[in-house]
Structures are given as C-alpha cells and as structure tokens.
Design an enzyme around this catalytic site. Structure first.
Site, PDB file in Angstrom:
ATOM      1  N   HIS A  48      -8.001  41.865 -24.749  1.00 20.58           N
ATOM      2  CA  HIS A  48      -7.845  43.191 -24.164  1.00 20.58           C
ATOM      3  C   HIS A  48      -6.748  43.166 -23.107  1.00 20.58           C
ATOM      4  O   HIS A  48      -6.457  42.120 -22.534  1.00 20.58           O
ATOM      5  CB  HIS A  48      -9.131  43.622 -23.430  1.00 20.58           C
ATOM      6  CG  HIS A  48     -10.386  43.531 -24.226  1.00 20.58           C
ATOM      7  ND1 HIS A  48     -11.007  44.648 -24.755  1.00 20.58           N
ATOM      8  CD2 HIS A  48     -11.171  42.480 -24.556  1.00 20.58           C
ATOM      9  CE1 HIS A  48     -12.122  44.276 -25.378  1.00 20.58           C
ATOM     10  NE2 HIS A  48     -12.231  42.957 -25.271  1.00 20.58           N
ATOM     11  N   GLU A 113     -10.100  39.588 -20.976  1.00 23.77           N
ATOM     12  CA  GLU A 113      -9.267  40.646 -20.410  1.00 23.77           C
ATOM     13  C   GLU A 113      -8.008  40.027 -19.802  1.00 23.77           C
ATOM     14  O   GLU A 113      -8.069  39.011 -19.115  1.00 23.77           O
ATOM     15  CB  GLU A 113     -10.032  41.402 -19.320  1.00 23.77           C
ATOM     16  CG  GLU A 113     -11.205  42.227 -19.823  1.00 23.77           C
ATOM     17  CD  GLU A 113     -10.815  43.614 -20.283  1.00 23.77           C
ATOM     18  OE1 GLU A 113      -9.618  43.967 -20.181  1.00 23.77           O
ATOM     19  OE2 GLU A 113     -11.706  44.351 -20.751  1.00 23.77           O
ATOM     20  N   HIS A 151      -8.446  44.210 -29.394  1.00 20.45           N
ATOM     21  CA  HIS A 151      -9.405  45.317 -29.321  1.00 20.45           C
ATOM     22  C   HIS A 151      -9.012  46.427 -30.295  1.00 20.45           C
ATOM     23  O   HIS A 151      -9.857  47.037 -30.945  1.00 20.45           O
ATOM     24  CB  HIS A 151      -9.425  45.850 -27.884  1.00 20.45           C
ATOM     25  CG  HIS A 151     -10.648  46.638 -27.537  1.00 20.45           C
ATOM     26  ND1 HIS A 151     -10.794  47.277 -26.331  1.00 20.45           N
ATOM     27  CD2 HIS A 151     -11.785  46.895 -28.228  1.00 20.45           C
ATOM     28  CE1 HIS A 151     -11.966  47.893 -26.295  1.00 20.45           C
ATOM     29  NE2 HIS A 151     -12.581  47.671 -27.438  1.00 20.45           N
ATOM     30  N   ASP A 161      -5.380  48.226 -26.985  1.00 22.41           N
ATOM     31  CA  ASP A 161      -5.069  46.953 -26.341  1.00 22.41           C
ATOM     32  C   ASP A 161      -5.313  45.775 -27.300  1.00 22.41           C
ATOM     33  O   ASP A 161      -6.136  45.900 -28.202  1.00 22.41           O
ATOM     34  CB  ASP A 161      -5.896  46.787 -25.055  1.00 22.41           C
ATOM     35  CG  ASP A 161      -7.389  47.060 -25.233  1.00 22.41           C
ATOM     36  OD1 ASP A 161      -7.734  48.043 -25.926  1.00 22.41           O
ATOM     37  OD2 ASP A 161      -8.194  46.304 -24.668  1.00 22.41           O
TER      38      ASP A 161
END
Length: 240
Positions: A48, A113, A151, A161
């Site tokens: 992400h 992330e 994602h 993303d």
C-alpha cells in the site's frame, strides 16, 4: 488502508521478542487487529501507499482505534521500519476485494504500508528496506513471488495503491514479485482473451472491462491510455 471491526478482549501488546539488532523493526503496537479467520495463514503480501503527509501521521492513524485500520508494517521514506501487528494476527488493511478467486484478503495476507502520497517516487532507502523485509516474510510463510501484490490488484476501481510511481520491475528483477511476460504475447487484443489472462494472473474481482483494464495497467503499464492494446496482454503471459 482497509476497514475492519475491532475485536474485544484481545491484548494490544502482543508478545514480540526484544532485540538489539539495529535493523530490527521498531515495535509500535496497534490495537486494530484480530485473529485470522478459518485457520488461514498468510499466502499474500499486499503493498500500500499511505496517501498521508508523513510517516508519523500514518503511524498515528494505523494505531488509532477510532479509525479501525492497521497494517503489519510501515516503512518510512527514510527507510525506518515500524512493526504494528504480529504476522500471526489479522491486520485491517485490505478491505473488500479478492485475488485469484479468494476473498477475506486480510486473513490471507501481510500488509505493508509505504510512506508515500502516491504522487512522487518511492525513495531508494524505502525500497531497499522493503527488499530486506519481503524475503524474510516470504521465507517465514512460504509465499511465492506471485503472492506479492498491490492493493489495487485485489480491489480494482476501489483502491489505487501503491500507485503508478511504484517500481514493480525492481521487485520482479529481485524475484520479489511475479515476473511479467515480455515480447512473446498475442498480436491481437480481444477483450475476452484479456479477461482470461487477467483472471489467470489473479485479477478475479467482478468488475467491468474498463475497471479491469485500469487495474492491470496500474500494475504493468501505468503510462498507457486509450482502448485495449495487445501490449496490455503481454505482461500476463508469464507467471511463476
């Protein structure tokens, strides 16, 4: 960042071994997690971007019970690595979507992330830290390169993303993502063949042709525009 339901009664501070290794992640526990469902174990790694102004802002949100989102790891632009949810547990990062016909991606995946707005390149320090982390996770859970996805791959049209600036080819060269086909693909570009190839590559979400094409292009040809071309089919002709 995906949504999830808070599971009551789970201790926030999971038992994570202490270490003096300077390369070890910084443990920063998030309360936003629960058990993996149906005895599932990680078979995917979902990448992400945070779409926030700073890593600290993203860290605060990922660890805030009000927002009910989390990930297992966060990598800052300077290469700092935070660990928020144990890999054994289910973080709330993926939300609705599917990959290779399988749903509940949160129970099947590790979420990473990356501190990035989606509008600028990912730093070399950040990519190098990702390239250190991915093999470790892949080894622990026997995840193949095919299982490293974005994602946007599993939620076409809903999520975008890690975005068009992410260097998927760099991961592919290091066997940290599935290799793409090169110049031996089909010469024509019928939509039904494109959908078959996309399905076999893992893009199994029930979306319309335009949304599917956009998702595949975001992964393989983010600069491409216009109607379906034969070049859109080529990357999906080689899987591992």
């Amino acid at each position: 960042m995906g949504m999830g339901m808070h599971v009551a009664g789970i201790q926030v501070h999971s038992a994570v071994p202490s270490t003096t290794d300077p390369q070890a992640p910084i443990w920063h526990a998030s309360p936003n997690y629960g058990p993996r469902r149906d005895g599932l174990k990680p078979s995917l790694i979902v990448l992400h971007y945070t779409a926030m102004n700073s890593a600290q802002e993203a860290l605060d949100r990922l660890c805030d019970p009000v927002h009910e989102v989390s990930a297992h790891y966060l990598i800052g632009g300077d290469g700092t690595l935070w660990h928020m949810v144990r890999e054994e547990d289910r973080a709330w990062h993926a939300g609705a979507g599917e990959w290779s016909g399988q749903k509940d991606i949160n129970s099947r995946s590790i979420g990473i992330e990356l501190d990035n707005t989606g509008r600028h390149p990912f730093s070399d320090l950040q990519m190098r830290r990702l390239e250190q982390l991915l093999p470790q996770i892949m080894h622990r859970w026997s995840i193949r390169p095919y299982g490293v996805i974005g994602h946007s791959d599993m939620a076409p049209g809903r999520k975008f993303d890690p975005g068009p600036r992410f260097d998927w080819l760099r991961l592919e060269r290091n066997k940290l993502a599935a290799p793409r086909g090169q110049n031996d693909g089909p010469l024509d570009a019928p939509m039904d063949q494109f959908r078959i190839l996309a399905q076999s590559a893992g893009f199994s979400a029930d979306v319309d042709d335009e949304t599917l094409l956009s998702a595949v292009r975001l992964r393989y040809r983010p600069w491409a525009t216009g109607p379906l071309q034969s070049a859109d089919l080529v990357p999906m002709t080689a899987r591992s």
